[in-house]
Design a protein around this motif. Structure first.
Motif, PDB file in Angstrom:
ATOM      1  N   GLN A 150       5.235  24.606  47.298  1.00 52.90           N
ATOM      2  CA  GLN A 150       4.833  23.231  47.016  1.00 52.90           C
ATOM      3  C   GLN A 150       4.592  22.474  48.319  1.00 52.90           C
ATOM      4  O   GLN A 150       3.650  21.692  48.431  1.00 52.90           O
ATOM      5  CB  GLN A 150       5.899  22.522  46.173  1.00 52.90           C
ATOM      6  CG  GLN A 150       5.507  21.141  45.714  1.00 52.90           C
ATOM      7  CD  GLN A 150       4.376  21.136  44.704  1.00 52.90           C
ATOM      8  OE1 GLN A 150       3.332  21.746  44.906  1.00 52.90           O
ATOM      9  NE2 GLN A 150       4.586  20.443  43.606  1.00 52.90           N
ATOM     10  N   ARG A 151       5.406  22.731  49.324  1.00 54.17           N
ATOM     11  CA  ARG A 151       5.225  22.058  50.607  1.00 54.17           C
ATOM     12  C   ARG A 151       3.933  22.510  51.289  1.00 54.17           C
ATOM     13  O   ARG A 151       3.262  21.712  51.941  1.00 54.17           O
ATOM     14  CB  ARG A 151       6.439  22.252  51.507  1.00 54.17           C
ATOM     15  CG  ARG A 151       7.622  21.421  50.992  1.00 54.17           C
ATOM     16  CD  ARG A 151       8.781  21.446  51.932  1.00 54.17           C
ATOM     17  NE  ARG A 151       9.566  22.648  51.680  1.00 54.17           N
ATOM     18  CZ  ARG A 151      10.417  23.171  52.552  1.00 54.17           C
ATOM     19  NH1 ARG A 151      10.593  22.624  53.735  1.00 54.17           N
ATOM     20  NH2 ARG A 151      11.103  24.240  52.248  1.00 54.17           N
ATOM     21  N   VAL A 152       3.555  23.778  51.128  1.00 59.96           N
ATOM     22  CA  VAL A 152       2.260  24.235  51.653  1.00 59.96           C
ATOM     23  C   VAL A 152       1.137  23.484  50.931  1.00 59.96           C
ATOM     24  O   VAL A 152       0.179  23.018  51.553  1.00 59.96           O
ATOM     25  CB  VAL A 152       2.084  25.764  51.501  1.00 59.96           C
ATOM     26  CG1 VAL A 152       0.645  26.189  51.841  1.00 59.96           C
ATOM     27  CG2 VAL A 152       3.075  26.518  52.360  1.00 59.96           C
ATOM     28  N   ALA A 153       1.274  23.337  49.612  1.00 59.04           N
ATOM     29  CA  ALA A 153       0.253  22.615  48.836  1.00 59.04           C
ATOM     30  C   ALA A 153       0.151  21.156  49.284  1.00 59.04           C
ATOM     31  O   ALA A 153      -0.947  20.598  49.356  1.00 59.04           O
ATOM     32  CB  ALA A 153       0.574  22.698  47.339  1.00 59.04           C
ATOM     33  N   ILE A 154       1.271  20.550  49.602  1.00 56.93           N
ATOM     34  CA  ILE A 154       1.276  19.170  50.083  1.00 56.93           C
ATOM     35  C   ILE A 154       0.595  19.091  51.452  1.00 56.93           C
ATOM     36  O   ILE A 154      -0.250  18.224  51.691  1.00 56.93           O
ATOM     37  CB  ILE A 154       2.711  18.615  50.112  1.00 56.93           C
ATOM     38  CG1 ILE A 154       3.227  18.435  48.676  1.00 56.93           C
ATOM     39  CG2 ILE A 154       2.791  17.305  50.899  1.00 56.93           C
ATOM     40  CD1 ILE A 154       4.720  18.225  48.556  1.00 56.93           C
ATOM     41  N   ALA A 155       0.942  20.013  52.343  1.00 58.57           N
ATOM     42  CA  ALA A 155       0.321  20.038  53.674  1.00 58.57           C
ATOM     43  C   ALA A 155      -1.187  20.247  53.558  1.00 58.57           C
ATOM     44  O   ALA A 155      -1.971  19.604  54.266  1.00 58.57           O
ATOM     45  CB  ALA A 155       0.952  21.134  54.532  1.00 58.57           C
ATOM     46  N   ARG A 156      -1.607  21.124  52.645  1.00 57.83           N
ATOM     47  CA  ARG A 156      -3.046  21.371  52.445  1.00 57.83           C
ATOM     48  C   ARG A 156      -3.751  20.092  52.000  1.00 57.83           C
ATOM     49  O   ARG A 156      -4.832  19.767  52.495  1.00 57.83           O
ATOM     50  CB  ARG A 156      -3.242  22.482  51.404  1.00 57.83           C
ATOM     51  CG  ARG A 156      -4.700  22.778  51.099  1.00 57.83           C
ATOM     52  CD  ARG A 156      -4.854  23.773  49.970  1.00 57.83           C
ATOM     53  NE  ARG A 156      -4.168  23.296  48.769  1.00 57.83           N
ATOM     54  CZ  ARG A 156      -3.832  24.063  47.744  1.00 57.83           C
ATOM     55  NH1 ARG A 156      -4.107  25.346  47.751  1.00 57.83           N
ATOM     56  NH2 ARG A 156      -3.222  23.547  46.702  1.00 57.83           N
ATOM     57  N   ALA A 157      -3.134  19.348  51.096  1.00 53.57           N
ATOM     58  CA  ALA A 157      -3.742  18.100  50.620  1.00 53.57           C
ATOM     59  C   ALA A 157      -3.829  17.065  51.733  1.00 53.57           C
ATOM     60  O   ALA A 157      -4.820  16.352  51.850  1.00 53.57           O
ATOM     61  CB  ALA A 157      -2.954  17.547  49.440  1.00 53.57           C
ATOM     62  N   LEU A 158      -2.812  16.984  52.558  1.00 55.26           N
ATOM     63  CA  LEU A 158      -2.783  15.985  53.621  1.00 55.26           C
ATOM     64  C   LEU A 158      -3.728  16.325  54.771  1.00 55.26           C
ATOM     65  O   LEU A 158      -4.243  15.420  55.437  1.00 55.26           O
ATOM     66  CB  LEU A 158      -1.356  15.853  54.169  1.00 55.26           C
ATOM     67  CG  LEU A 158      -0.313  15.267  53.215  1.00 55.26           C
ATOM     68  CD1 LEU A 158       1.068  15.415  53.818  1.00 55.26           C
ATOM     69  CD2 LEU A 158      -0.620  13.814  52.910  1.00 55.26           C
ATOM     70  N   ALA A 159      -3.965  17.590  55.016  1.00 54.28           N
ATOM     71  CA  ALA A 159      -4.724  18.031  56.195  1.00 54.28           C
ATOM     72  C   ALA A 159      -6.163  17.524  56.219  1.00 54.28           C
ATOM     73  O   ALA A 159      -6.744  17.380  57.293  1.00 54.28           O
ATOM     74  CB  ALA A 159      -4.705  19.554  56.290  1.00 54.28           C
ATOM     75  N   THR A 160      -6.740  17.236  55.077  1.00 54.50           N
ATOM     76  CA  THR A 160      -8.125  16.749  55.051  1.00 54.50           C
ATOM     77  C   THR A 160      -8.213  15.246  55.318  1.00 54.50           C
ATOM     78  O   THR A 160      -9.313  14.701  55.358  1.00 54.50           O
ATOM     79  CB  THR A 160      -8.805  17.062  53.697  1.00 54.50           C
ATOM     80  OG1 THR A 160      -8.110  16.373  52.658  1.00 54.50           O
ATOM     81  CG2 THR A 160      -8.842  18.566  53.433  1.00 54.50           C
ATOM     82  N   HIS A 161      -7.062  14.600  55.494  1.00 54.62           N
ATOM     83  CA  HIS A 161      -6.988  13.150  55.711  1.00 54.62           C
ATOM     84  C   HIS A 161      -7.713  12.381  54.600  1.00 54.62           C
ATOM     85  O   HIS A 161      -8.543  11.518  54.863  1.00 54.62           O
ATOM     86  CB  HIS A 161      -7.570  12.749  57.066  1.00 54.62           C
ATOM     87  CG  HIS A 161      -6.829  13.292  58.237  1.00 54.62           C
ATOM     88  ND1 HIS A 161      -7.326  13.227  59.504  1.00 54.62           N
ATOM     89  CD2 HIS A 161      -5.627  13.905  58.351  1.00 54.62           C
ATOM     90  CE1 HIS A 161      -6.466  13.789  60.341  1.00 54.62           C
ATOM     91  NE2 HIS A 161      -5.436  14.209  59.664  1.00 54.62           N
ATOM     92  N   PRO A 162      -7.372  12.698  53.345  1.00 54.48           N
ATOM     93  CA  PRO A 162      -8.067  12.026  52.236  1.00 54.48           C
ATOM     94  C   PRO A 162      -7.636  10.576  52.081  1.00 54.48           C
ATOM     95  O   PRO A 162      -6.560  10.180  52.516  1.00 54.48           O
ATOM     96  CB  PRO A 162      -7.625  12.849  51.021  1.00 54.48           C
ATOM     97  CG  PRO A 162      -6.248  13.301  51.393  1.00 54.48           C
ATOM     98  CD  PRO A 162      -6.311  13.575  52.874  1.00 54.48           C
ATOM     99  N   LYS A 163      -8.479   9.798  51.432  1.00 52.96           N
ATOM    100  CA  LYS A 163      -8.153   8.405  51.115  1.00 52.96           C
ATOM    101  C   LYS A 163      -7.228   8.344  49.891  1.00 52.96           C
ATOM    102  O   LYS A 163      -6.426   7.441  49.755  1.00 52.96           O
ATOM    103  CB  LYS A 163      -9.417   7.617  50.808  1.00 52.96           C
ATOM    104  CG  LYS A 163     -10.415   7.639  51.942  1.00 52.96           C
ATOM    105  CD  LYS A 163     -10.593   6.264  52.500  1.00 52.96           C
ATOM    106  CE  LYS A 163     -11.658   6.292  53.554  1.00 52.96           C
ATOM    107  NZ  LYS A 163     -11.169   5.867  54.835  1.00 52.96           N
ATOM    108  N   ILE A 164      -7.390   9.341  48.990  1.00 54.61           N
ATOM    109  CA  ILE A 164      -6.643   9.381  47.733  1.00 54.61           C
ATOM    110  C   ILE A 164      -6.068  10.787  47.577  1.00 54.61           C
ATOM    111  O   ILE A 164      -6.764  11.775  47.823  1.00 54.61           O
ATOM    112  CB  ILE A 164      -7.563   9.099  46.526  1.00 54.61           C
ATOM    113  CG1 ILE A 164      -8.224   7.730  46.657  1.00 54.61           C
ATOM    114  CG2 ILE A 164      -6.798   9.218  45.205  1.00 54.61           C
ATOM    115  CD1 ILE A 164      -9.376   7.521  45.673  1.00 54.61           C
ATOM    116  N   ILE A 165      -4.815  10.872  47.146  1.00 51.93           N
ATOM    117  CA  ILE A 165      -4.228  12.165  46.791  1.00 51.93           C
ATOM    118  C   ILE A 165      -3.746  12.073  45.352  1.00 51.93           C
ATOM    119  O   ILE A 165      -2.970  11.180  45.000  1.00 51.93           O
ATOM    120  CB  ILE A 165      -3.072  12.562  47.727  1.00 51.93           C
ATOM    121  CG1 ILE A 165      -3.615  12.838  49.130  1.00 51.93           C
ATOM    122  CG2 ILE A 165      -2.331  13.782  47.177  1.00 51.93           C
ATOM    123  CD1 ILE A 165      -2.581  13.291  50.140  1.00 51.93           C
TER     124      ILE A 165
END
Length: 171
Positions: free
Chosen positions: A92-107
């Motif tokens: 789950q932490r890898v999935a969170i890091a993957r989501a954050l790495a793109t610097h999205p405006k919305i997660i």
């Protein structure tokens, strides 16, 4: 079932599927309850995967983001591990890091702490709150977890697809 969606003051209606896909890739990150990691890729490769479509990022810039977000989620020493070598919480932490790495405006996060122990879950929620405050990333959670709801700044309740209430802003 009606209305318009604006992202960065841009009306998303009338956009082609390709335009919408590009918009999603650059503005929306996803954290899935079931992780959706590639089993043949290491943790760092799973984090890098969505970054590969950002042609403006060099390999060094991708690497910098991978290192940064593995550190943020506490998995630096597991960078080379594949998902089947990680616990559910680590995945789950890898999935969170993957989501954050793109610097999205919305997660968009589906039960983001469901597979985490209490301490790690609280740490991840605090991290998300800090990211929200410091960079303006909006987190939208789908959750039944009272701890997640307690940390939210705005709580909208939906039952059977219908809006049933909104709670006052938490500070």
């Amino acid at each position: 079932s009606s209305g318009k969606i604006y992202i960065d003051e841009r009306d998303t209606s009338g956009q082609t599927p390709d335009q919408l896909s590009a918009l999603r890739a650059r503005t929306i990150g996803f954290i899935f309850q079931t992780f959706n990691l590639f089993s043949v890729l290491s943790a760092e490769e799973n984090i890098e995967y969505p970054l590969l479509q950002f042609k403006e990022l060099s390999a060094a810039e991708r690497r910098e983001r991978i290192v940064k977000f593995l550190d943020i989620v506490g998995l630096t020493e597991f960078a080379g591990h594949r998902p089947n070598q990680l616990s559910g919480g680590q995945r789950q932490r890898v999935a969170i890091a993957r989501a954050l790495a793109t610097h999205p405006k919305i997660i968009l996060a589906d039960e983001p702490t469901a597979n985490l122990d209490h301490k790690t879950g609280e740490g991840i929620l605090q991290l998300m709150k800090d990211i929200n405050r410091n960079s303006g990333t909006t987190f939208i959670f789908s959750t039944h977890d009272a701890k997640v709801m307690a940390m939210a700044e705005r709580l909208i309740r939906i039952e059977d697809g219908q809006l049933v209430g909104e709670d006052a802003v938490h500070t």
